[in-house]
Motif scaffolding. Structure first.
Motif, short mmCIF file in Angstrom:
data_model
loop_
_atom_site.label_atom_id
_atom_site.label_comp_id
_atom_site.label_asym_id
_atom_site.label_seq_id
_atom_site.Cartn_x
_atom_site.Cartn_y
_atom_site.Cartn_z
N HIS A 42 0.83 -1.22 0.00
CA HIS A 42 0.00 0.00 0.00
C HIS A 42 0.86 1.26 0.00
CE1 HIS A 42 -3.88 -1.89 0.16
NE2 HIS A 42 -3.62 -2.52 1.29
N ASP A 58 -2.96 8.75 0.25
CA ASP A 58 -4.13 7.99 0.69
C ASP A 58 -3.75 6.68 1.38
OD1 ASP A 58 -3.22 6.57 -1.52
OD2 ASP A 58 -5.19 6.36 -2.44
N ILE A 60 -3.40 5.87 4.55
CA ILE A 60 -4.25 5.51 5.69
C ILE A 60 -5.59 4.98 5.19
CG2 ILE A 60 -5.39 6.35 7.77
CD1 ILE A 60 -2.27 6.11 7.88
N GLU A 61 -6.17 5.59 4.19
CA GLU A 61 -7.44 5.12 3.65
C GLU A 61 -7.28 3.72 3.06
OE1 GLU A 61 -6.18 8.15 3.01
OE2 GLU A 61 -7.63 9.43 4.04
N ARG A 62 -6.17 3.49 2.38
CA ARG A 62 -5.90 2.16 1.81
C ARG A 62 -5.81 1.10 2.91
NH1 ARG A 62 -3.55 2.09 -3.49
NH2 ARG A 62 -3.40 4.20 -4.34
N GLN A 64 -7.06 1.33 5.99
CA GLN A 64 -8.36 1.19 6.63
C GLN A 64 -9.28 0.27 5.84
OE1 GLN A 64 -9.37 5.37 6.97
NE2 GLN A 64 -8.95 5.37 9.16
N ALA A 65 -9.14 0.28 4.54
CA ALA A 65 -9.99 -0.56 3.68
C ALA A 65 -9.49 -1.99 3.59
CB ALA A 65 -10.07 0.05 2.28
N SER A 75 -5.99 5.93 13.11
CA SER A 75 -5.90 7.34 13.47
C SER A 75 -5.06 7.53 14.73
CB SER A 75 -7.30 7.91 13.69
OG SER A 75 -8.04 7.84 12.52
#
Length: 79
Positions: A42, A58, A60-62, A64-65, A75
């Motif tokens: 990621h 992105d 963190i978003e990756r 989290q998913a 977070s």
């Protein structure tokens, strides 16, 4: 220049926090080697978006998913 600092921090902080994210994942019961590989994959994709495309980081978003980090408070790792 607070806005420049904010932009640079948003761009680099997720990469700098990967060790904290990895340790949080291990503490949540994940396998160190498997989580390391997930983060590496990621991170490379997010870096590509930042450096080649000029997009926001992105990572963190990756993460989290990704199911490998479903039990991790990402977070909190950024604090």
């Amino acid at each position: 220049y607070p806005k420049v600092i904010e932009r640079n921090l948003a761009s680099e902080l997720p990469f700098m926090a990967t060790e904290e994210i990895l340790m949080a994942g291990v503490q949540a019961g994940g396998d160190h080697q498997e989580l390391h590989e997930v983060i590496r994959t990621h991170s490379q994709a997010a870096a590509d978006q930042v450096k080649r495309e000029g997009n926001a980081n992105d990572l963190i978003e990756r993460l989290q998913a990704d199911p490998a980090f479903s039990k991790v408070n990402l977070s909190g790792a950024l604090d």
